[in-house]
Scaffold this active site. Structure first.
Site, short mmCIF file in Angstrom:
data_model
loop_
_atom_site.label_atom_id
_atom_site.label_comp_id
_atom_site.label_asym_id
_atom_site.label_seq_id
_atom_site.Cartn_x
_atom_site.Cartn_y
_atom_site.Cartn_z
N ASP A 14 -23.37 -20.22 10.09
CA ASP A 14 -24.79 -20.52 10.23
C ASP A 14 -25.22 -20.22 11.67
O ASP A 14 -24.64 -20.73 12.62
CB ASP A 14 -25.01 -22.01 9.91
CG ASP A 14 -26.49 -22.37 9.83
OD1 ASP A 14 -26.88 -23.02 8.85
OD2 ASP A 14 -27.25 -22.01 10.75
N GLU A 111 -27.44 -17.74 7.06
CA GLU A 111 -26.36 -18.61 6.61
C GLU A 111 -25.64 -17.98 5.42
O GLU A 111 -26.28 -17.44 4.53
CB GLU A 111 -27.05 -19.90 6.17
CG GLU A 111 -26.23 -21.09 5.99
CD GLU A 111 -27.09 -22.21 5.38
OE1 GLU A 111 -26.51 -23.07 4.75
OE2 GLU A 111 -28.34 -22.17 5.51
N1 DCP Z 1 -36.62 -22.22 8.75
C1 DCP Z 1 -37.96 -22.36 8.43
N2 DCP Z 1 -38.44 -23.57 7.98
C2 DCP Z 1 -37.61 -24.63 7.86
C3 DCP Z 1 -36.24 -24.51 8.17
C4 DCP Z 1 -35.78 -23.28 8.63
O1 DCP Z 1 -38.71 -21.39 8.54
N3 DCP Z 1 -38.09 -25.81 7.43
C5 DCP Z 1 -36.15 -20.93 9.26
C6 DCP Z 1 -36.13 -20.91 10.77
C7 DCP Z 1 -34.69 -21.07 11.14
C8 DCP Z 1 -33.98 -20.44 9.96
O2 DCP Z 1 -34.82 -20.67 8.84
O3 DCP Z 1 -34.38 -20.43 12.37
C9 DCP Z 1 -32.59 -20.99 9.73
O4 DCP Z 1 -32.64 -22.35 9.39
P1 DCP Z 1 -31.55 -23.39 9.88
O5 DCP Z 1 -31.76 -24.62 9.09
O6 DCP Z 1 -30.20 -22.77 9.89
O7 DCP Z 1 -32.00 -23.73 11.37
P2 DCP Z 1 -31.73 -22.95 12.71
O8 DCP Z 1 -30.86 -21.77 12.53
O9 DCP Z 1 -33.05 -22.67 13.33
O10 DCP Z 1 -31.01 -24.04 13.62
P3 DCP Z 1 -29.49 -24.59 13.52
O11 DCP Z 1 -28.88 -24.24 14.85
O12 DCP Z 1 -29.63 -26.06 13.35
O13 DCP Z 1 -28.85 -23.89 12.37
MG MG Z 2 -29.07 -21.94 11.45
#
Ligand code: DCP
Ligand code: MG
Length: 371
Positions: A14, A111
């Site tokens: 991820d 992911e």
């Molecule tokens: N995303 C989105 N809306 C959400 C959750 C996520 O648009 N409610 C998008 C933006 C994130 C991407 O999906 O960058 C990946 O989601 P993740 O849950 O893996 O979150 P991140 O990668 O941003 O952070 P982490 O380091 O916690 O994985």
């Molecule tokens: Mg992520």
């Protein structure tokens, strides 16, 4: 005599603060700053898609209304999302995964699960593969990913969160039970907020609590999923990593017997490779919006460069000319090139069911060397 069951080797990868990290990579002025992607008035309905880790310190989170995010963090910078770029990076990480396995199940752009029980390079160690993947993502894409390694999907996914960001965690068979017993119920696969609340009302807070229920009690209280919960609290998760059968890219590549040193030689090879790609595209009757050129140098350094078009392309001339331009922009005076590859991707909705090929055929879609 019963033979010992061989454990599977599953990795969950991820990306860290995915959209935000890509923006910080591409805009140095955002590095070290609290940024939110999306959420500006012109963003997606006024909510934050994701926040940089700097912004998370203030409590800014995904899906938070931008107004609230701004209240929590006065200096928050709102950045407009660039989905094409995120898709592109997603393809690039996929290409890295494919060096080790074809059994890849993406869950979203950032992911995926990988089954590396029988990895392509005979590395044998899932931990080692996870390290190599993390390193490749860092070196080649200037981004960080977190990885979880275990014997099934459920544990691997939870593991990838343990040392996030930029971390790796391995939960081996002997650790699974003690790990699960301490796990809060909301972390169990399939347990949403409603079920978690119900469990807590029943005095069930951790895996250890859940383990006290019989299978019949589980299904009585939680319906059909109860049967699954019963298994996963015992560390049993037989779900397979299901390779995504949709065609994501069509390409070909060639490894040369001698390193190529002149642009003329390279153009000649590109011509042949573009021809193979063109033929394959015809076979699937698809066009892609993105042309990607892959170059491996004599020291095995790998680089990929892409160009995206507003309209899908699929004709030989465009594929070749784009690849040549990407090559010319990449090659230095004394570059020695060992491999060249061209692929088309970004098919966006054009890949019909009938164009989907059986798995065995899909596996060689990216062309074997010297194909
Ligand atoms: N995303 C989105 N809306 C959400 C959750 C996520 O648009 N409610 C998008 C933006 C994130 C991407 O999906 O960058 C990946 O989601 P993740 O849950 O893996 O979150 P991140 O990668 O941003 O952070 P982490 O380091 O916690 O994985
Ligand atoms: Mg992520």
């Amino acid at each position: 005599m019963e033979t010992a069951k061989r454990h599977r080797k599953i990795i969950h990868i991820d990306m860290d603060a995915f959209y935000a990290s890509v923006e910080q990579r591409d805009h140095p002025e955002y590095r070290g700053k609290a940024i939110a992607v999306g959420g500006s008035p012109e963003g997606r309905g006024g909510v934050v898609a994701t926040a940089s880790y700097e912004a998370r310190k203030f409590g800014v989170r995904s899906a938070m209304p931008s107004k609230k995010a701004k209240q929590l963090c006065k200096d928050l910078i709102f950045v407009r999302p660039r989905f094409d770029v995120y898709k592109q990076v997603s393809m690039q990480i996929r290409e890295i995964f494919q060096r080790y396995t074809d059994i890849i199940e993406p869950l979203s752009l950032d992911e995926a699960y990988l089954d590396v029980t029988n990895d392509k390079q005979n590395i044998g160690s899932a931990i080692e593969i996870a390290k190599l993947i993390r390193k490749a993502i860092r070196d080649e894409l200037q981004l960080t990913a977190s990885a979880g390694v275990s014997i099934n999907k459920f544990i691997a996914k939870i593991a990838s969160d343990i040392n996030k960001p930029d971390g790796l965690a391995f939960i081996g068979p002997s650790k699974i039970n003690s790990f699960i017993e301490k796990l809060p119920v909301e972390k169990f696969f399939g347990v949403g907020k409603v079920t978690a609340d119900k469990m807590k009302k029943m005095g069930l807070h951790t895996g250890a609590d859940l383990k006290k229920l019989s299978e019949a009690e589980m299904t009585r209280h939680f319906g059909k999923p109860g049967k699954f919960y019963y298994k996963i609290v015992r560390g049993i998760d037989d779900r397979e990593v299901k390779p995504d059968r949709e065609i994501k890219s069509v390409g070909a590549e060639d490894t040369f017997r001698y390193d190529l040193t002149t642009l003329d030689e390279m153009y000649k090879e590109l011509d042949a490779i573009a021809d193979v790609v063109y033929t394959r595209l015809k076979r699937y009757n698809i066009k892609g919006r993105t042309v990607t050129l892959k170059i491996k140098y004599h020291d095995f350094k790998l680089s990929t460069r892409s160009q995206s078009f507003t309209e899908p392309v699929g004709d030989f001339e465009t594929i070749l000319e784009t690849s040549k331009a990407l090559l010319a922009a990449s090659i230095g005076e004394d570059s020695k090139v060992r491999l060249l590859g061209i692929s088309l991707s970004n098919f966006a909705g054009q890949v019909s069911k009938t164009a989907k090929k059986p798995e065995t055929d899909q596996l060689d879609l990216f062309g074997e060397p010297n194909a």
